[in-house]
Scaffold this motif. Structure first.
Motif, short mmCIF file in Angstrom:
data_model
loop_
_atom_site.label_atom_id
_atom_site.label_comp_id
_atom_site.label_asym_id
_atom_site.label_seq_id
_atom_site.Cartn_x
_atom_site.Cartn_y
_atom_site.Cartn_z
N UNK A 53 0.78 -1.23 0.00
CA UNK A 53 0.00 0.00 0.00
C UNK A 53 0.81 1.28 0.00
N UNK A 54 2.13 1.16 -0.10
CA UNK A 54 2.99 2.34 -0.08
C UNK A 54 3.80 2.45 -1.37
N UNK A 55 4.31 3.65 -1.62
CA UNK A 55 5.15 3.85 -2.79
C UNK A 55 6.54 3.26 -2.55
N UNK A 56 7.23 3.00 -3.65
CA UNK A 56 8.59 2.50 -3.54
C UNK A 56 9.49 3.60 -2.96
N UNK A 57 10.27 3.23 -1.96
CA UNK A 57 11.05 4.19 -1.16
C UNK A 57 12.54 3.96 -1.34
N UNK A 58 13.27 5.05 -1.51
CA UNK A 58 14.73 4.97 -1.61
C UNK A 58 15.33 4.54 -0.28
N UNK A 59 16.28 3.61 -0.32
CA UNK A 59 16.96 3.13 0.88
C UNK A 59 18.42 3.56 0.89
N UNK A 60 19.16 3.19 -0.14
CA UNK A 60 20.59 3.50 -0.19
C UNK A 60 21.10 3.33 -1.62
N UNK A 61 22.20 4.02 -1.93
CA UNK A 61 22.81 3.91 -3.26
C UNK A 61 24.30 4.17 -3.17
N UNK A 62 25.01 3.68 -4.16
CA UNK A 62 26.45 3.91 -4.26
C UNK A 62 26.78 4.14 -5.73
N UNK A 63 27.60 5.15 -6.00
CA UNK A 63 28.01 5.38 -7.39
C UNK A 63 28.98 4.29 -7.80
N UNK A 64 28.87 3.90 -9.06
CA UNK A 64 29.58 2.71 -9.56
C UNK A 64 30.86 3.17 -10.24
N UNK A 65 31.91 3.41 -9.44
CA UNK A 65 33.19 3.85 -9.98
C UNK A 65 34.33 3.06 -9.35
N UNK A 66 35.39 2.84 -10.12
CA UNK A 66 36.53 2.08 -9.65
C UNK A 66 37.31 2.83 -8.58
N UNK A 67 37.16 4.14 -8.54
CA UNK A 67 37.93 4.94 -7.57
C UNK A 67 37.26 5.03 -6.21
N UNK A 68 36.16 4.33 -6.06
CA UNK A 68 35.44 4.39 -4.78
C UNK A 68 34.22 5.26 -4.91
N UNK A 69 33.08 4.70 -4.63
CA UNK A 69 31.84 5.42 -4.89
C UNK A 69 31.33 6.22 -3.72
N UNK A 70 30.59 7.26 -4.03
CA UNK A 70 29.88 8.03 -3.01
C UNK A 70 28.65 7.24 -2.59
N UNK A 71 28.29 7.34 -1.33
CA UNK A 71 27.13 6.62 -0.83
C UNK A 71 26.04 7.59 -0.41
N UNK A 72 24.81 7.12 -0.53
CA UNK A 72 23.63 7.90 -0.19
C UNK A 72 22.69 7.01 0.63
N UNK A 73 22.00 7.63 1.60
CA UNK A 73 21.08 6.88 2.44
C UNK A 73 19.78 7.64 2.63
N UNK A 74 18.69 6.88 2.72
CA UNK A 74 17.43 7.49 3.09
C UNK A 74 17.45 7.84 4.57
N UNK A 75 16.69 8.85 4.94
CA UNK A 75 16.70 9.33 6.33
C UNK A 75 16.30 8.24 7.32
N UNK A 76 15.39 7.38 6.93
CA UNK A 76 14.87 6.38 7.86
C UNK A 76 15.86 5.25 8.15
N UNK A 77 16.94 5.15 7.37
CA UNK A 77 17.88 4.04 7.58
C UNK A 77 19.28 4.51 7.94
N UNK A 78 19.50 5.82 7.95
CA UNK A 78 20.84 6.34 8.27
C UNK A 78 21.28 5.87 9.64
N UNK A 79 22.52 5.39 9.71
CA UNK A 79 23.08 4.91 10.97
C UNK A 79 22.76 3.47 11.28
N UNK A 80 21.85 2.86 10.52
CA UNK A 80 21.47 1.46 10.75
C UNK A 80 21.85 0.56 9.57
#
Length: 125
Positions: free
Chosen positions: A41-68
């Motif tokens: 019953x809910x929309x699809x929600x962003x959880x986490x992502x990482x940029x796909x680079x050989x030099x090491x990717x930046x990471x992103x997190x949704x507010x509800x999962x940060x720190x966990x």
């Protein structure tokens, strides 16, 4: 690009799970990989992502999962993981692995072209 997730299951509140995703096909076209989730019953929600680079990717997190939750990847193996700790009943959902070009839409479903079939995570006592 084909994506296959694994690692879902039933876990008690406060427990941990580790999701895995393996990519195959034209992975050279991928700029970002991530995890989304969708509860009934809910929309699809962003959880986490990482940029796909050989030099090491930046990471992103949704507010509800940060720190966990922690996202990690291994480009040589075309593998992506999501370590989920301190799980709560609100984390119950189908979790999807996704890949795409990202850009300004890295936090949105619009930034992803390829999707896995999803894996169920249920947090319940």
């Amino acid at each position: 690009v084909q994506l296959v997730e694994s690692g879902g299951g039933l876990v008690q509140p406060g427990g941990s799970l580790r999701l895995s995703c393996v990519a195959s096909g034209r992975t050279f076209s991928v700029a970002v990989m991530g995890w989304f989730r969708q509860a009934p019953g809910k929309e699809r929600e962003f959880v986490a992502a990482v940029t796909w680079t050989w030099s090491g990717g930046a990471t992103y997190y949704g507010d509800s999962v940060k720190g966990r939750f922690t996202i990690s990847n291994n480009m040589a193996e075309n593998a992506l993981w999501l370590q989920m700790n301190s799980l709560k009943p609100d984390d119950t959902a189908v979790y999807y692995c996704a890949a795409g070009t990202g850009g300004d839409m890295v936090l949105s479903v619009l930034g992803y072209t390829y999707w896995g079939q999803g894996t169920q995570v249920t947090v319940s006592s």
